[in-house]
Scaffold this motif. Structure first.
Motif, PDB file in Angstrom:
ATOM      1  N   SER A  33       0.839  -1.195   0.000  1.00 20.89           N
ATOM      2  CA  SER A  33       0.000   0.000   0.000  1.00 20.89           C
ATOM      3  C   SER A  33       0.874   1.244   0.000  1.00 20.89           C
ATOM      4  O   SER A  33       1.780   1.381   0.820  1.00 20.89           O
ATOM      5  CB  SER A  33      -0.910  -0.007   1.231  1.00 20.89           C
ATOM      6  OG  SER A  33      -1.601   1.209   1.346  1.00 20.89           O
ATOM      7  N   SER A  34       0.594   2.169  -0.916  1.00 17.08           N
ATOM      8  CA  SER A  34       1.441   3.364  -1.038  1.00 17.08           C
ATOM      9  C   SER A  34       1.465   4.194   0.235  1.00 17.08           C
ATOM     10  O   SER A  34       2.482   4.780   0.586  1.00 17.08           O
ATOM     11  CB  SER A  34       0.970   4.224  -2.218  1.00 17.08           C
ATOM     12  OG  SER A  34      -0.381   4.621  -2.030  1.00 17.08           O
ATOM     13  N   LYS A  35       0.330   4.230   0.964  1.00 19.25           N
ATOM     14  CA  LYS A  35       0.305   5.042   2.185  1.00 19.25           C
ATOM     15  C   LYS A  35       1.133   4.424   3.293  1.00 19.25           C
ATOM     16  O   LYS A  35       1.451   5.112   4.274  1.00 19.25           O
ATOM     17  CB  LYS A  35      -1.132   5.263   2.643  1.00 19.25           C
ATOM     18  CG  LYS A  35      -1.928   4.003   2.962  1.00 19.25           C
ATOM     19  CD  LYS A  35      -3.372   4.375   3.279  1.00 19.25           C
ATOM     20  CE  LYS A  35      -4.249   3.155   3.490  1.00 19.25           C
ATOM     21  NZ  LYS A  35      -5.659   3.533   3.722  1.00 19.25           N
ATOM     22  N   ASN A  36       1.500   3.142   3.169  1.00 19.17           N
ATOM     23  CA  ASN A  36       2.380   2.528   4.159  1.00 19.17           C
ATOM     24  C   ASN A  36       3.842   2.591   3.749  1.00 19.17           C
ATOM     25  O   ASN A  36       4.708   2.052   4.431  1.00 19.17           O
ATOM     26  CB  ASN A  36       1.966   1.070   4.415  1.00 19.17           C
ATOM     27  CG  ASN A  36       0.740   0.982   5.303  1.00 19.17           C
ATOM     28  OD1 ASN A  36       0.594   1.764   6.227  1.00 19.17           O
ATOM     29  ND2 ASN A  36      -0.146   0.041   5.000  1.00 19.17           N
ATOM     30  N   GLN A  37       4.095   3.263   2.647  1.00 20.77           N
ATOM     31  CA  GLN A  37       5.469   3.468   2.219  1.00 20.77           C
ATOM     32  C   GLN A  37       5.934   4.884   2.533  1.00 20.77           C
ATOM     33  O   GLN A  37       7.057   5.269   2.228  1.00 20.77           O
ATOM     34  CB  GLN A  37       5.593   3.171   0.722  1.00 20.77           C
ATOM     35  CG  GLN A  37       5.293   1.701   0.407  1.00 20.77           C
ATOM     36  CD  GLN A  37       5.194   1.431  -1.073  1.00 20.77           C
ATOM     37  OE1 GLN A  37       5.632   2.227  -1.905  1.00 20.77           O
ATOM     38  NE2 GLN A  37       4.600   0.292  -1.426  1.00 20.77           N
ATOM     39  N   SER A  38       5.046   5.668   3.131  1.00 18.92           N
ATOM     40  CA  SER A  38       5.385   7.016   3.611  1.00 18.92           C
ATOM     41  C   SER A  38       4.749   7.166   4.980  1.00 18.92           C
ATOM     42  O   SER A  38       3.625   7.632   5.110  1.00 18.92           O
ATOM     43  CB  SER A  38       4.870   8.093   2.643  1.00 18.92           C
ATOM     44  OG  SER A  38       5.179   9.390   3.128  1.00 18.92           O
ATOM     45  N   ARG A  39       5.481   6.737   6.019  1.00 21.16           N
ATOM     46  CA  ARG A  39       4.896   6.579   7.349  1.00 21.16           C
ATOM     47  C   ARG A  39       5.413   7.653   8.304  1.00 21.16           C
ATOM     48  O   ARG A  39       5.975   8.663   7.897  1.00 21.16           O
ATOM     49  CB  ARG A  39       5.247   5.186   7.876  1.00 21.16           C
ATOM     50  CG  ARG A  39       4.715   4.055   7.001  1.00 21.16           C
ATOM     51  CD  ARG A  39       5.516   2.798   7.145  1.00 21.16           C
ATOM     52  NE  ARG A  39       5.271   2.130   8.409  1.00 21.16           N
ATOM     53  CZ  ARG A  39       6.074   1.183   8.898  1.00 21.16           C
ATOM     54  NH1 ARG A  39       7.145   0.821   8.233  1.00 21.16           N
ATOM     55  NH2 ARG A  39       5.802   0.614  10.056  1.00 21.16           N
ATOM     56  N   TRP A  40       5.153   7.410   9.603  1.00 24.10           N
ATOM     57  CA  TRP A  40       5.688   8.249  10.675  1.00 24.10           C
ATOM     58  C   TRP A  40       5.198   9.695  10.560  1.00 24.10           C
ATOM     59  O   TRP A  40       5.967  10.639  10.403  1.00 24.10           O
ATOM     60  CB  TRP A  40       7.213   8.226  10.678  1.00 24.10           C
ATOM     61  CG  TRP A  40       7.815   6.928  10.234  1.00 24.10           C
ATOM     62  CD1 TRP A  40       8.586   6.729   9.136  1.00 24.10           C
ATOM     63  CD2 TRP A  40       7.695   5.651  10.878  1.00 24.10           C
ATOM     64  NE1 TRP A  40       8.952   5.419   9.033  1.00 24.10           N
ATOM     65  CE2 TRP A  40       8.418   4.718  10.096  1.00 24.10           C
ATOM     66  CE3 TRP A  40       7.036   5.190  12.022  1.00 24.10           C
ATOM     67  CZ2 TRP A  40       8.516   3.377  10.430  1.00 24.10           C
ATOM     68  CZ3 TRP A  40       7.129   3.855  12.344  1.00 24.10           C
ATOM     69  CH2 TRP A  40       7.863   2.964  11.579  1.00 24.10           C
ATOM     70  N   GLN A  41       3.866   9.883  10.692  1.00 19.34           N
ATOM     71  CA  GLN A  41       3.278  11.181  10.400  1.00 19.34           C
ATOM     72  C   GLN A  41       3.501  12.253  11.463  1.00 19.34           C
ATOM     73  O   GLN A  41       3.638  13.424  11.156  1.00 19.34           O
ATOM     74  CB  GLN A  41       1.759  11.023  10.192  1.00 19.34           C
ATOM     75  CG  GLN A  41       1.400  10.366   8.889  1.00 19.34           C
ATOM     76  CD  GLN A  41       1.206   8.863   9.043  1.00 19.34           C
ATOM     77  OE1 GLN A  41       1.853   8.246   9.863  1.00 19.34           O
ATOM     78  NE2 GLN A  41       0.325   8.302   8.257  1.00 19.34           N
ATOM     79  N   PHE A  42       3.495  11.896  12.758  1.00 19.37           N
ATOM     80  CA  PHE A  42       3.433  12.913  13.806  1.00 19.37           C
ATOM     81  C   PHE A  42       4.623  12.816  14.759  1.00 19.37           C
ATOM     82  O   PHE A  42       5.128  11.729  15.047  1.00 19.37           O
ATOM     83  CB  PHE A  42       2.135  12.764  14.613  1.00 19.37           C
ATOM     84  CG  PHE A  42       0.892  12.882  13.775  1.00 19.37           C
ATOM     85  CD1 PHE A  42       0.439  14.128  13.375  1.00 19.37           C
ATOM     86  CD2 PHE A  42       0.193  11.762  13.365  1.00 19.37           C
ATOM     87  CE1 PHE A  42      -0.697  14.243  12.589  1.00 19.37           C
ATOM     88  CE2 PHE A  42      -0.944  11.873  12.584  1.00 19.37           C
ATOM     89  CZ  PHE A  42      -1.389  13.122  12.195  1.00 19.37           C
ATOM     90  N   GLY A  43       5.040  13.986  15.254  1.00 21.59           N
ATOM     91  CA  GLY A  43       6.069  14.034  16.292  1.00 21.59           C
ATOM     92  C   GLY A  43       7.412  13.511  15.861  1.00 21.59           C
ATOM     93  O   GLY A  43       8.163  12.984  16.684  1.00 21.59           O
ATOM     94  N   VAL A  44       7.758  13.644  14.584  1.00 23.64           N
ATOM     95  CA  VAL A  44       9.052  13.160  14.101  1.00 23.64           C
ATOM     96  C   VAL A  44      10.096  14.263  14.272  1.00 23.64           C
ATOM     97  O   VAL A  44       9.929  15.373  13.758  1.00 23.64           O
ATOM     98  CB  VAL A  44       8.973  12.728  12.625  1.00 23.64           C
ATOM     99  CG1 VAL A  44      10.343  12.280  12.121  1.00 23.64           C
ATOM    100  CG2 VAL A  44       7.953  11.610  12.460  1.00 23.64           C
ATOM    101  N   LEU A  45      11.182  13.946  14.982  1.00 23.70           N
ATOM    102  CA  LEU A  45      12.303  14.880  15.139  1.00 23.70           C
ATOM    103  C   LEU A  45      13.472  14.330  14.341  1.00 23.70           C
ATOM    104  O   LEU A  45      14.123  13.353  14.739  1.00 23.70           O
ATOM    105  CB  LEU A  45      12.692  15.031  16.614  1.00 23.70           C
ATOM    106  CG  LEU A  45      11.562  15.381  17.600  1.00 23.70           C
ATOM    107  CD1 LEU A  45      12.139  15.647  18.990  1.00 23.70           C
ATOM    108  CD2 LEU A  45      10.771  16.577  17.117  1.00 23.70           C
ATOM    109  N   GLY A  46      13.739  14.949  13.187  1.00 22.96           N
ATOM    110  CA  GLY A  46      14.815  14.475  12.332  1.00 22.96           C
ATOM    111  C   GLY A  46      16.169  14.989  12.785  1.00 22.96           C
ATOM    112  O   GLY A  46      16.268  15.859  13.658  1.00 22.96           O
ATOM    113  N   PRO A  47      17.237  14.470  12.192  1.00 18.77           N
ATOM    114  CA  PRO A  47      18.573  14.980  12.500  1.00 18.77           C
ATOM    115  C   PRO A  47      18.688  16.456  12.134  1.00 18.77           C
ATOM    116  O   PRO A  47      17.922  16.958  11.298  1.00 18.77           O
ATOM    117  CB  PRO A  47      19.490  14.116  11.623  1.00 18.77           C
ATOM    118  CG  PRO A  47      18.694  12.883  11.320  1.00 18.77           C
ATOM    119  CD  PRO A  47      17.274  13.349  11.245  1.00 18.77           C
ATOM    120  N   PRO A  48      19.615  17.186  12.752  1.00 16.64           N
ATOM    121  CA  PRO A  48      19.772  18.616  12.453  1.00 16.64           C
ATOM    122  C   PRO A  48      19.961  18.862  10.959  1.00 16.64           C
ATOM    123  O   PRO A  48      20.718  18.163  10.288  1.00 16.64           O
ATOM    124  CB  PRO A  48      21.027  19.003  13.242  1.00 16.64           C
ATOM    125  CG  PRO A  48      21.076  18.022  14.374  1.00 16.64           C
ATOM    126  CD  PRO A  48      20.548  16.735  13.802  1.00 16.64           C
ATOM    127  N   GLY A  49      19.234  19.826  10.448  1.00 18.57           N
ATOM    128  CA  GLY A  49      19.365  20.212   9.046  1.00 18.57           C
ATOM    129  C   GLY A  49      18.562  19.372   8.080  1.00 18.57           C
ATOM    130  O   GLY A  49      18.495  19.689   6.887  1.00 18.57           O
TER     131      GLY A  49
END
Length: 446
Positions: A33-49
């Motif tokens: 499913s395409s929507k399960n290939q772009s996950r982690w919708q909320f509260g994501v803290l990525g690396p700096p930059g």
């Protein structure tokens, strides 16, 4: 406050878990499913930059909240750490080789990104005006699980974050500021960024010997102080059951004070944009092949499929939900909307309960399970002609915004009556179109 600390924690943690896993895996719970290939919708803290470079999410979130009469708080930072699962088949010549899917007599496994829960407690932290800086770290690891004909290699990259806490006095209260940031090295690409992100990040706070002040409904003396609290990518709400004020949930999802998981919910479906009943029905319509694909995707997807397959009719019926007001006396007539409340105000909805409300018809109280004979007068459609003179059972009583009353019924000899009842699809008639039946009158239709 009557609830114990343990029950308040359980109440708050149940909501926090829903926040943590919201969007983890969406129906139809398959990797294709395409929507399960772009996950982690909320509260994501990525690396700096990462956000600036277009490789991931912003690296921080921050919140301010008010504390009354306390000198310290405890904080629990919670997030998911991505875990990359590589399926590998066993080859006699070279050992193990990566594959997209490993199929064995015991089951199938896809190469897939899972996640593990991380929970880091801090405190008590003194509200002394000082700045406290604390590390938030999830270590790297490689775990290997051997299965028939191959193995599953699960790898996690180190996630390094930092929590800062400070406080200052505002109108006799402590205004507490918390900031959580991902302080890892810059990401090389999108794949690298998500493996070192803090996913679903949120905080559960507990006050030591005082109380938190609601920012949604602050008391009169705290209104100005509440207006000076700033939030970034999250918002703090009171946790625990109504009346509790010693717990706070700082959530990346918009919530209200004292949020709770519906009591009808008995399994995590990870998709709060839908209701459990709809999702469960959809899972039940999946083919055996589709269910097998979902089970191969993720252990949590397998749990969802197994749970829905084993659901009893009673458990399914509970998912249909109910409207309740603990302050409402039972079995009354349709109540008036409270004085000063407009019909569009949600409080107007709280005043009525169609499943127990009643209406008087020729001096007889008609409510759910009352027996009536149908006397359609308006002939709005052909269906009125078909049901004229038939007996029916009342299912609910309603009133629209113009004050018109409507009685929902299911016809006694309708072969699809049980199905209509299950779906909540009723026929509706005005009180002057129904005739209450006496107890002695038979309820068979001509």
């Amino acid at each position: 406050m009557t609830s114990s600390r343990a029950s308040r924690w359980d109440h708050t943690r149940a909501v926090a878990d829903a926040v943590l896993y919201e969007g983890y895996l969406l129906y139809p719970y398959r990797a294709t499913s395409s929507k399960n290939q772009s996950r982690w919708q909320f509260g994501v803290l990525g690396p700096p930059g990462a956000a600036t470079a277009g490789l991931g999410e912003d690296d921080s979130l921050a919140a301010q909240f008010l504390v009354d009469g306390a000198q310290a708080i405890t904080l629990v930072v919670r997030f998911l750490q991505l875990q990359r699962r590589q399926a590998q088949c066993q080859l006699a010549e070279v050992g193990f080789a990566p594959v997209a899917e490993l199929t064995t007599p015991a089951g199938s496994w896809l190469t897939w990104d899972e996640a593990v829960e991380c929970e880091r407690p801090f405190g008590p932290i003194a509200l002394d005006g000082q700045r406290h800086t604390l590390p938030v770290v999830a270590d790297s690891a490689i775990d290997i699980e051997f299965v028939d004909g191959g193995r599953l290699v699960r790898e996690r990259r180190e996630v390094r974050g930092e929590l800062t806490v400070s406080s200052e006095t505002d109108a006799g209260l402590h205004r507490v500021s918390i900031h959580i940031g991902n302080i890892g090295v810059a990401a090389a690409d999108k794949d690298d960024a998500i493996t070192r992100s803090m996913i679903g990040t949120h905080v559960i706070a507990e006050v030591v010997g005082g109380r938190f002040v609601s920012l949604l409904e602050p008391p009169p003396g705290a209104v100005d102080a509440a207006s000076r609290c700033n939030q970034y990518r999250c918002f703090p709400v009171l946790g625990g059951p109504p009346g509790a004020d010693d717990m706070l949930l700082v959530s990346p999802i918009i919530l209200y004070d004292h949020p709770e998981v519906a009591e009808q919910t008995n399994a995590a479906l990870y998709d709060c944009t839908e209701i459990d009943e709809i999702l469960t029905l959809r899972v039940m319509t999946m083919t055996d092949e589709e269910k097998a694909q979902a089970r191969a995707t993720d252990p949590r997807a397998a749990q969802i499929i197994d749970h829905c397959d084993a659901m009893s009719p009673d458990a399914m019926a509970r998912l249909h939900g109910a409207l309740r007001d603990p302050h409402r006396p039972p079995m009354g007539l349709i109540p008036e909307i409270p004085e000063g409340v407009d019909w569009w105000d949600p409080m107007a909805d709280n005043a009525v309960r169609p499943e127990i409300d009643a209406v008087l018809v020729n001096g007889v109280r008609v409510a759910r399970d009352s027996r009536v004979r149908l006397r359609p007068k308006r002939n709005a459609d052909a269906q009125d002609i078909f049901v004229a003179g038939k007996t029916a059972r009342v299912t609910s009583v309603h009133e629209d915004v113009e004050g018109n009353k409507h009685v929902g019924v299911v016809v006694d000899d309708d072969p699809a009556a049980d199905l209509h009842e299950w779906y909540g699809r009723y026929l509706y008639f005005s009180p002057d179109e129904i005739e209450p039946l006496q107890v002695a009158e038979p309820t068979t239709n001509p």
